[in-house]
Design a protein around this motif. Sequence first.
Motif, short mmCIF file in Angstrom:
data_model
loop_
_atom_site.label_atom_id
_atom_site.label_comp_id
_atom_site.label_asym_id
_atom_site.label_seq_id
_atom_site.Cartn_x
_atom_site.Cartn_y
_atom_site.Cartn_z
N LEU A 20 17.96 94.07 42.24
CA LEU A 20 16.77 93.31 41.83
C LEU A 20 17.15 92.01 41.11
O LEU A 20 16.56 90.97 41.36
N LYS A 21 18.12 92.10 40.23
CA LYS A 21 18.54 90.90 39.49
C LYS A 21 19.11 89.85 40.43
O LYS A 21 18.93 88.64 40.22
N THR A 27 13.87 85.22 45.87
CA THR A 27 14.12 83.97 46.56
C THR A 27 15.39 84.03 47.42
O THR A 27 15.64 83.10 48.18
N ARG A 28 16.16 85.10 47.28
CA ARG A 28 17.38 85.26 48.08
C ARG A 28 17.18 86.41 49.07
O ARG A 28 16.83 87.52 48.68
N LEU A 29 17.37 86.11 50.34
CA LEU A 29 17.04 87.05 51.42
C LEU A 29 17.81 88.36 51.37
O LEU A 29 17.21 89.43 51.36
N TRP A 30 19.13 88.31 51.35
CA TRP A 30 19.92 89.54 51.49
C TRP A 30 19.74 90.51 50.32
O TRP A 30 19.55 91.71 50.56
#
Length: 106
Positions: A20-21, A27-30
Amino acid sequence: MPYLLLALAIGAEVCATSCLKLTEGYTRLWPTLAVAVGYVLSFALLGRALVRIPVSVAYAVWSGVGTAAVAAIGAAAFGESLGVPQWAGIALVIAGVVLLNVHSAR
């Protein structure tokens, strides 16, 4: 077999929560995909474990072990500090899980 499923569910939940962090607000896909897949897998495995394990025991173990593991990962991987109150809280969570398991075994 049900406790193996529970252990795998805990592992998937801990991985998802730890990621989660890394999503940086989704905002980050992977990392976001890892969170989604981890939670879906965790709940699917937890649901299968509940066929043979009482829900009070399974959920206590799942959430308690997950909480303690994520706190440790937060400290180790993300440099989050754990003071005496946090360690006491983790100890109380673990004690609660143990008490639920002891009571349900009777």
